[in-house]
Design a protein around this motif. Sequence first.
Motif, PDB file in Angstrom:
ATOM      1  N   CYS A  13       9.365   2.117   1.504  1.00  0.00           N
ATOM      2  CA  CYS A  13       9.248   3.168   0.490  1.00  0.00           C
ATOM      3  C   CYS A  13       7.805   3.318   0.037  1.00  0.00           C
ATOM      4  O   CYS A  13       7.355   4.424  -0.277  1.00  0.00           O
ATOM      5  N   SER A  14       7.077   2.212   0.025  1.00  0.00           N
ATOM      6  CA  SER A  14       5.651   2.272  -0.318  1.00  0.00           C
ATOM      7  C   SER A  14       4.877   3.039   0.749  1.00  0.00           C
ATOM      8  O   SER A  14       3.958   3.812   0.443  1.00  0.00           O
ATOM      9  N   TYR A  15       5.233   2.822   1.996  1.00  0.00           N
ATOM     10  CA  TYR A  15       4.638   3.578   3.110  1.00  0.00           C
ATOM     11  C   TYR A  15       4.875   5.076   2.917  1.00  0.00           C
ATOM     12  O   TYR A  15       3.971   5.906   3.119  1.00  0.00           O
ATOM     13  N   MET A  16       6.082   5.428   2.501  1.00  0.00           N
ATOM     14  CA  MET A  16       6.369   6.828   2.182  1.00  0.00           C
ATOM     15  C   MET A  16       5.477   7.309   1.042  1.00  0.00           C
ATOM     16  O   MET A  16       4.839   8.360   1.129  1.00  0.00           O
ATOM     17  N   ALA A  17       5.436   6.534  -0.033  1.00  0.00           N
ATOM     18  CA  ALA A  17       4.717   6.937  -1.239  1.00  0.00           C
ATOM     19  C   ALA A  17       3.220   7.055  -1.013  1.00  0.00           C
ATOM     20  O   ALA A  17       2.545   7.819  -1.718  1.00  0.00           O
ATOM     21  N   ASP A  18       2.684   6.314  -0.032  1.00  0.00           N
ATOM     22  CA  ASP A  18       1.252   6.407   0.268  1.00  0.00           C
ATOM     23  C   ASP A  18       0.833   7.828   0.621  1.00  0.00           C
ATOM     24  O   ASP A  18      -0.347   8.175   0.525  1.00  0.00           O
TER      25      ASP A  18
ATOM     26  N   ALA B 176       0.225  16.214  -3.349  1.00  0.00           N
ATOM     27  CA  ALA B 176       0.675  16.716  -4.650  1.00  0.00           C
ATOM     28  C   ALA B 176       0.052  18.061  -5.027  1.00  0.00           C
ATOM     29  O   ALA B 176       0.750  18.980  -5.465  1.00  0.00           O
ATOM     30  N   LEU B 177      -1.260  18.199  -4.862  1.00  0.00           N
ATOM     31  CA  LEU B 177      -1.933  19.434  -5.249  1.00  0.00           C
ATOM     32  C   LEU B 177      -1.440  20.609  -4.409  1.00  0.00           C
ATOM     33  O   LEU B 177      -1.198  21.706  -4.931  1.00  0.00           O
TER      34      LEU B 177
ATOM     35  N   VAL C 157       8.696  10.285  -8.481  1.00  0.00           N
ATOM     36  CA  VAL C 157       9.278   9.100  -7.862  1.00  0.00           C
ATOM     37  C   VAL C 157      10.193   8.448  -8.888  1.00  0.00           C
ATOM     38  O   VAL C 157       9.823   8.327 -10.066  1.00  0.00           O
ATOM     39  N   VAL C 158      11.379   8.036  -8.462  1.00  0.00           N
ATOM     40  CA  VAL C 158      12.366   7.450  -9.370  1.00  0.00           C
ATOM     41  C   VAL C 158      12.873   6.136  -8.793  1.00  0.00           C
ATOM     42  O   VAL C 158      13.206   6.060  -7.602  1.00  0.00           O
TER      43      VAL C 158
ATOM     44  N   GLY D 205      -2.706   1.675  -6.473  1.00  0.00           N
ATOM     45  CA  GLY D 205      -3.696   2.728  -6.664  1.00  0.00           C
ATOM     46  C   GLY D 205      -3.129   4.130  -6.611  1.00  0.00           C
ATOM     47  O   GLY D 205      -3.868   5.085  -6.361  1.00  0.00           O
ATOM     48  N   TRP D 206      -1.839   4.270  -6.872  1.00  0.00           N
ATOM     49  CA  TRP D 206      -1.199   5.584  -6.841  1.00  0.00           C
ATOM     50  C   TRP D 206      -1.379   6.317  -8.157  1.00  0.00           C
ATOM     51  O   TRP D 206      -1.577   5.711  -9.207  1.00  0.00           O
ATOM     52  N   GLN D 207      -1.242   7.648  -8.106  1.00  0.00           N
ATOM     53  CA  GLN D 207      -1.375   8.480  -9.295  1.00  0.00           C
ATOM     54  C   GLN D 207      -0.117   9.272  -9.625  1.00  0.00           C
ATOM     55  O   GLN D 207       0.003   9.805 -10.722  1.00  0.00           O
TER      56      GLN D 207
END
Length: 251
Positions: free
Chosen positions: A90-95, A101-102, A113-114, A130-132
Motif C-alpha cells: 500500500c505504501s508503494y501505491m501511495a508513493d 494530486a495537482l 487515503v483512509v 515524506g508524504w503530503q
Amino acid sequence: MTLTDHPTVTRDRWIADRKALLAREKELTQLRDRIAAERRALPWVRLEKDYVFDTADGPRSLSELFQGRRQLLVQHFMFGPGWEQGCKSCSYMADHLDGMALHLAHRDIALLVVSRAPLSELLRFRERMGWQFPWASSQGSDFNRDFHVSFEPEDRQDGEVYYNFHMTAFPQTEAPGISVFYKDDAGAVFHTYSTFGRGVEVMMGTYSLVDLTPKGRDEDGLSYTMEWVRHHDRYEDMPPAPASCCGADKA
C-alpha cells in the motif's frame, strides 16, 4: 525463454515483430477505452450513512473531505490499529499519489487515503515516508467494514471473507482497495466505483514502466505477491523478502 537465452534477430525482423505486437497493444488500448466507458456508465449508490473520520483538521464527514471538488478518490490503505507501520505494498501505491494530486485536482478529483489505525499513528508514518496527501482515520466508524477492506472475526466464514466481490481466503484483517465517490449540488454523496485485488495496480504507475523492460516484474513464479517491494526508505538493506501483506486473491 530467459534473459541469457533470448533470440537475437535483424533490425528488419525486429520491426516486423514489433508491428505485430503494436497491433495487439492497440487492441488492448481500445478495449481499455471501452471498459472505461462501461465503468463510467455503472449505476451509483447513494450513501445513507454519515461516516465521520478523524483528520488533522478534526472530525470530518466524508462529504467534507471532497476539498471543494465533486469527485473523491479514496485509497483504502492497509494500516490497522496497533500495527508498527503501514503495508509496504500500500505504501508503494501511495508513493505515486503526491505527484498526481495537482493534476487530478484539475480534473475535479480530490485524493484521500483512509486507514483504520489511530490518526496519530498514520501521521507519524506519513512523516517518516515524506508524504503530503491527506490521510484520515476511519477508526470508530463502519466505513472500512462497509467497503469490505477490514474484517472482524465474525466476518469470516470457514476462513473466508467477502473481498473483491466474492468470498475468498484473505489472510489479513485489512485489505487494499480504491473507491470513488461523487457529490452532487445538493451535497448528496454517491459511491460510483471500487476496485480491489490486482485492480489497485491502476495506482502503481511504476509497474507500467517496469512492464516495458526485459526483466519485467520478476514475479511470474510468485503469483504477483510483490515480495520484492519495500518501503521506499528500506531498500538499502534489502532484508530477506517477507510474505506479501496483501497476497491473497490477486486476480
